[in-house]
Design a protein around this motif. Sequence first.
Motif, short mmCIF file in Angstrom:
data_model
loop_
_atom_site.label_atom_id
_atom_site.label_comp_id
_atom_site.label_asym_id
_atom_site.label_seq_id
_atom_site.Cartn_x
_atom_site.Cartn_y
_atom_site.Cartn_z
N ARG A 70 0.84 -1.20 0.00
CA ARG A 70 0.00 0.00 0.00
C ARG A 70 0.87 1.25 0.00
NH1 ARG A 70 -2.73 0.31 4.92
NH2 ARG A 70 -1.46 -1.34 5.76
N GLU A 71 2.07 1.12 0.55
CA GLU A 71 3.03 2.22 0.68
C GLU A 71 4.38 1.57 0.88
OE1 GLU A 71 5.75 4.81 2.38
OE2 GLU A 71 4.90 3.24 3.64
N GLY A 79 3.76 6.77 -1.99
CA GLY A 79 2.38 6.60 -1.59
C GLY A 79 1.64 5.61 -2.46
N PRO A 80 0.35 5.45 -2.18
CA PRO A 80 -0.48 4.48 -2.90
C PRO A 80 -0.54 4.73 -4.41
CG PRO A 80 -1.67 5.43 -1.04
CD PRO A 80 -0.37 6.14 -1.13
#
Length: 182
Positions: free
Chosen positions: A102-103, A108-109
């Motif tokens: 997810r990270e 970041g995503p």
Amino acid sequence: MVRPEAIGRRPLTRLATAGLAAHVFFELGAGVGMPAASVLGPVPAAGFWGLSSGTLWHAARTRPASSDAVFAVVNGLGLAAVIAHLRGWPSRRTRLGLPWLRECEGMGPELMAYYNPILYVSGAAALGALLRENRSAPRYLPLLALGLMPVFIVTQHAEHWRLRDLARRRPGWWNRRLNRLG
């Protein structure tokens, strides 16, 4: 000169090598640095990764089977690095039950849709190479390399924190995303 019989040699090892290079250069392009950048600086680290990846790519294509032990270690380390990422950073499970980051390392995503496939291709190629291409190597070598996975998790996080500190003290294009993390 490359011998004709060497043209198809170790394609999975070469794919794993290309995947590892894509992985570290994606991190640099994403603005979170790359492994060793906090210690060496971004240009020397990129030079190291580029030179070592190119050397491995060429050697995998041209070296005889007696070099399988070296490639078994390299593929084991590559697979351990991928698993360490998937185990050491926040993830969710896919429909197939596989971890999906997810990270990771300040990305970041929005970047995970690109980063996860790079990791999976690299890891799958390294695993395939261990099973199909490095047959003359002792089987314990990749297992020793995989044993370093916990160390890789710790060093990934330590490098991330050093890079965050460096981004705060000396912002640059190569660590720009880390500035947002404060």
